[in-house]
Design a protein around this motif. Structure first.
Motif, PDB file in Angstrom:
ATOM      1  N   SER A  35       0.828  -1.210   0.000  1.00  0.00           N
ATOM      2  CA  SER A  35       0.000   0.000   0.000  1.00  0.00           C
ATOM      3  C   SER A  35       0.860   1.258   0.000  1.00  0.00           C
ATOM      4  CB  SER A  35      -0.922   0.001   1.227  1.00  0.00           C
ATOM      5  OG  SER A  35      -1.857  -1.041   1.159  1.00  0.00           O
ATOM      6  N   ALA A  39       0.689   4.085  -2.840  1.00  0.00           N
ATOM      7  CA  ALA A  39       0.346   5.459  -2.459  1.00  0.00           C
ATOM      8  C   ALA A  39       1.460   6.436  -2.828  1.00  0.00           C
ATOM      9  CB  ALA A  39       0.056   5.521  -0.962  1.00  0.00           C
ATOM     10  N   VAL A  49      -4.679  10.731  -2.864  1.00  0.00           N
ATOM     11  CA  VAL A  49      -4.777   9.354  -2.383  1.00  0.00           C
ATOM     12  C   VAL A  49      -5.589   9.313  -1.094  1.00  0.00           C
ATOM     13  CG1 VAL A  49      -3.467   7.413  -1.434  1.00  0.00           C
ATOM     14  CG2 VAL A  49      -2.623   8.618  -3.449  1.00  0.00           C
ATOM     15  N   ARG A  51      -6.358   6.473   1.952  1.00  0.00           N
ATOM     16  CA  ARG A  51      -5.865   5.185   2.435  1.00  0.00           C
ATOM     17  C   ARG A  51      -6.705   4.676   3.600  1.00  0.00           C
ATOM     18  NH1 ARG A  51       0.570   5.095   3.044  1.00  0.00           N
ATOM     19  NH2 ARG A  51       0.031   2.883   3.205  1.00  0.00           N
ATOM     20  N   VAL A  58      -6.194   1.287  -0.946  1.00  0.00           N
ATOM     21  CA  VAL A  58      -5.753   2.591  -1.444  1.00  0.00           C
ATOM     22  C   VAL A  58      -6.695   2.998  -2.573  1.00  0.00           C
ATOM     23  CG1 VAL A  58      -3.888   3.903  -2.531  1.00  0.00           C
ATOM     24  CG2 VAL A  58      -3.339   2.089  -0.887  1.00  0.00           C
TER      25      VAL A  58
END
Length: 398
Positions: A35, A39, A49, A51, A58
């Motif tokens: 991830s 990102a 982005v 998360r 993501v």
């Protein structure tokens, strides 16, 4: 074949990212490094982005123009709990973990599209890049939905694709209706009374009851289900006993059920429970019946499937867009399709000849320890996602 020049140019760099992910596989809901890599790449390209959905999910957000229209593109990011047999430079560095299903490649293809879209925005609306954790048994799609995916990122439709070994690179397959089956597990525990094997009359043996059940379950498929409906009951584990001269106290039967419709699944679960409990009563053992529904069937709606078909034909030609033969495997993209229109389709991964020296001796098939994703698909898959999203947003609203 109409590939995007910038994606072709960037393909070696995206392939390096893919191989980095392959060398560092992470299991469901543990995809922290993966991830972070996704990102960072998106952020470096100027893409906002979000998360944390589904623990490690993501979402990249690419907007252009003033339209409120939006579409979602999905890639899964998790690996499998397997030991890799390959020895090339990007083989897994984590014992007992491997990207044996190509989720590293799915991620790479969507990243290739993201990089192009970050600079060339030939659409009016929003494209959501959904990097989903925990496809391999964790139900990451369901968890992202629970965490508010579609409330935070309202979209008209969601699309996803899976690489398919054995189908030539450069080819696709798509089909409306059921394409992947539901995935379900059962566990039946039979409680008897242990005894000496030489004196079975002093006990209650659960093993004959288990044997009767295993045979009986197949009559549900052959006699209770319509012959034209698909369904599979697989007893995959029977655990009982500790010594050859002891009748065991208990026996555990486990396995899976796969169907293309919930109606057939409802019938199979009901009949299995009836048969298990009635058989247990006939053999004077006590029965505990458990049935867990994991993934629903993946069912492509007709309109969105035809949209995908036409988009693919425009890119690679009609001869390279085949009919998707349904499989009894399961896919948690099904949770997205329960909430939104869309389509799940296949992209050919070739026959395995793309693998570098040092690959294992097994075939390049999904969930095989000698598998590796075909990096030749990165420019094709990246171009595919760009063209699909552009076509959706630039077409009249459905």
């Amino acid at each position: 074949m109409k590939l995007i020049d910038s994606i072709l140019t960037d393909a070696p760099g995206i392939a390096a990212l893919r191989r980095d992910i392959h060398a560092h596989p992470e299991l469901c809901f543990q995809e922290q490094r993966t991830s972070e890599l996704i990102a960072k790449a998106l952020s470096d390209w100027g893409i906002p982005v979000h998360r944390g959905l589904g623990t490690t999910g993501v979402v990249g957000i690419i907007k252009n123009g003033n339209s409120a229209r939006a579409v979602g593109l999905r890639a899964d990011i998790d690996a499998l709990p397997m030991t890799e047999h390959n020895h090339f430079a990007h083989a897994s560095t984590y014992a007992g973990k491997m990207h044996a299903c190509g989720h590293d490649g799915h991620t790479a293809m969507l990243l290739a599209a993201a990089k192009h879209l970050s600079t060339e925005r030939n659409f009016d609306g929003t494209i959501y890049l959904v990097f989903q954790p925990a496809e391999e048994g964790g139900g990451g799609a369901r968890e992202m939905i629970k965490d508010g995916l579609f409330e935070l990122f309202p979209m008209e439709a969601m699309f996803g694709a899976h690489n398919w070994p054995g189908m030539a690179a450069g080819q696709f397959a798509v089909k409306s209706g059921p394409v992947f089956a539901s995935s379900n597990e059962f566990k039946i525990t039979l409680h008897g009374k242990g005894a000496h094997a030489a004196m079975p009359h002093n006990g209650i043996d659960p093993v004959p009851a288990a044997c009767q059940m295993v045979q009986g379950f197949q009559t549900i498929i052959s006699r209770n289900k319509r012959p034209i409906d698909a369904g599979v009951i697989s007893v995959t584990m029977i655990h009982t006993g500790e010594a050859t001269n002891v009748i065991p106290d208990s026996c555990v039967i486990e396995g899976t059920v796969r169907t293309f419709t919930l109606e057939v699944l409802d019938m199979i679960e009901r009949r299995m429970q009836q048969m298990a409990e009635a058989t247990a009563q006939a053999f004077e053992v006590r029965c505990e019946f458990e049935f867990r529904r994991n993934y629903p069937p993946t069912i492509n709606p007709a309109a969105e499937t035809e949209f995908v078909r036409q988009s693919l034909v425009a890119m690679v030609g009609a001869a390279n867009v085949q009919e998707f033969e349904p499989t009894m495997g399961a896919e948690d993209f099904s949770f997205f399709l329960q909430q939104k229109p869309g389509c799940y389709f296949l992209i050919g991964n070739g026959d395995g000849s793309h693998r570098d020296g040092g690959h294992g001796m097994g075939p390049c098939m999904l969930h095989n320890p000698s598998y590796d994703f075909n990096d030749e698909l990165i420019p094709l898959g990246g171009s595919m996602w760009v063209r699909l999203a552009e076509a959706w947003l630039n077409a009249p609203k459905p």
